[in-house]
Motif scaffolding. Structure first.
Motif, PDB file in Angstrom:
ATOM      1  N   SER A  97       0.833  -1.209   0.000  1.00 48.45           N
ATOM      2  CA  SER A  97       0.000   0.000   0.000  1.00 48.45           C
ATOM      3  C   SER A  97       0.865   1.256   0.000  1.00 48.45           C
ATOM      4  CB  SER A  97      -0.940  -0.006   1.212  1.00 48.45           C
ATOM      5  OG  SER A  97      -0.249   0.214   2.426  1.00 48.45           O
ATOM      6  N   PHE A  98       1.993   1.214   0.717  1.00 47.33           N
ATOM      7  CA  PHE A  98       2.907   2.357   0.709  1.00 47.33           C
ATOM      8  C   PHE A  98       3.539   2.536  -0.665  1.00 47.33           C
ATOM      9  CE2 PHE A  98       3.733   1.108   5.385  1.00 47.33           C
ATOM     10  CZ  PHE A  98       2.593   1.771   5.789  1.00 47.33           C
ATOM     11  N   ALA A  99       3.797   1.444  -1.358  1.00 48.41           N
ATOM     12  CA  ALA A  99       4.460   1.481  -2.653  1.00 48.41           C
ATOM     13  C   ALA A  99       3.536   1.942  -3.773  1.00 48.41           C
ATOM     14  CB  ALA A  99       5.036   0.107  -2.991  1.00 48.41           C
ATOM     15  N   GLN A 100       2.250   2.122  -3.479  1.00 47.22           N
ATOM     16  CA  GLN A 100       1.301   2.547  -4.504  1.00 47.22           C
ATOM     17  C   GLN A 100       1.228   4.060  -4.658  1.00 47.22           C
ATOM     18  OE1 GLN A 100      -0.296   0.410  -6.651  1.00 47.22           O
ATOM     19  NE2 GLN A 100       1.105  -1.017  -5.625  1.00 47.22           N
ATOM     20  N   GLY A 101       1.932   4.787  -3.799  1.00 51.12           N
ATOM     21  CA  GLY A 101       1.900   6.236  -3.853  1.00 51.12           C
ATOM     22  C   GLY A 101       2.848   6.793  -4.893  1.00 51.12           C
ATOM     23  N   ILE A 102       3.399   7.979  -4.617  1.00 54.80           N
ATOM     24  CA  ILE A 102       4.290   8.615  -5.592  1.00 54.80           C
ATOM     25  C   ILE A 102       5.669   8.935  -5.022  1.00 54.80           C
ATOM     26  CG2 ILE A 102       2.387   9.587  -6.929  1.00 54.80           C
ATOM     27  CD1 ILE A 102       3.009  12.293  -5.565  1.00 54.80           C
ATOM     28  N   GLY A 103       5.845   8.791  -3.713  1.00 57.26           N
ATOM     29  CA  GLY A 103       7.152   9.114  -3.151  1.00 57.26           C
ATOM     30  C   GLY A 103       7.241   8.798  -1.672  1.00 57.26           C
ATOM     31  N   THR A 104       8.446   8.912  -1.149  1.00 60.53           N
ATOM     32  CA  THR A 104       8.697   8.695   0.276  1.00 60.53           C
ATOM     33  C   THR A 104       9.774   9.663   0.746  1.00 60.53           C
ATOM     34  OG1 THR A 104       8.058   6.357   0.293  1.00 60.53           O
ATOM     35  CG2 THR A 104       9.590   7.063   1.997  1.00 60.53           C
ATOM     36  N   VAL A 105       9.536  10.241   1.905  1.00 57.71           N
ATOM     37  CA  VAL A 105      10.519  11.125   2.533  1.00 57.71           C
ATOM     38  C   VAL A 105      11.230  10.338   3.636  1.00 57.71           C
ATOM     39  CG1 VAL A 105      10.915  13.330   3.700  1.00 57.71           C
ATOM     40  CG2 VAL A 105       8.967  13.067   2.121  1.00 57.71           C
TER      41      VAL A 105
END
Length: 202
Positions: A89-97
């Motif tokens: 679910s986290f990997a479905q977004g657009i980025g990570t800080v």
């Protein structure tokens, strides 16, 4: 009221786990938001010890794939399905800080100001927490959802090797973000009365 926009973002900020790629904001705008947050976040003694690594595109997907592999090494096969679903679910977004503290800055302050030596690490964590909140609220104000994760120290070595992180940078938290695909349930609050005291003696 001048700060209505900020307070509205404070009220609306939530932990969003169902992320997507349905965003209108550009990567350039995101980079500017993160840069501004890092530049203006308050720090003790103006130490500016916080560090950020912003992962977008391929690097963003690579990060969560690597996290999943690390977790597969320690989570039992019976429980891994739920863990995998969460990471996906986290990997479905657009980025990570990725949020760090440069411990070399903290050590220098401890040497320079020995009277406050016991406080500098605590102050750095407080400053980093404010930075995390600024970034989170800024993403909310831009219409994006995010959550704060803590897979460190399990992933520290992987992150350092993959993205050439200096040895003095200590990883504190990870914030995946993207479009809000499922609105969180209504949040409940404890009464303010026992938690807030106001004194105004004349």
């Amino acid at each position: 009221m001048k700060n209505d926009c900020f307070l509205n973002a404070v009220k609306c900020r939530r932990s969003v786990y169902a992320l997507g790629k349905n965003v209108e904001i550009s990567q350039e705008q995101i980079c500017e938001m993160i840069s501004c947050s890092l530049k203006y976040a308050p720090t003790a003694f103006n130490s500016q010890s916080a560090r950020i690594v912003l992962l977008l595109g391929y690097d963003y997907v690579l990060f969560w794939n690597n996290v999943k592999q690390k977790l597969a090494e320690i989570v039992s096969s019976e429980k891994f399905a739920a863990t995998e679903a969460k990471i996906n679910s986290f990997a479905q977004g657009i980025g990570t800080v990725l949020f760090f503290e440069d411990e070399s800055v903290i050590h220098d302050l401890e040497q320079k100001y020995p009277l406050y030596k016991e406080n500098f690490y605590k102050w750095s964590l407080q400053s980093n927490g404010m930075l995390q909140y600024i970034v989170w609220t800024t993403l909310e104000e831009a219409g994006l959802g995010a959550s704060l994760q803590h897979y460190n120290p399990l992933i520290d070595e992987m992150v350092a090797q993959t993205w050439d992180i200096p040895s003095t940078w200590k990883l504190l938290a990870q914030m995946p973000f993207g479009s809000v695909e499922t609105v969180p349930e209504e949040k409940t609050f404890l009464p303010l009365a026992p938690r807030l005291k106001i004194y105004n003696k004349v």
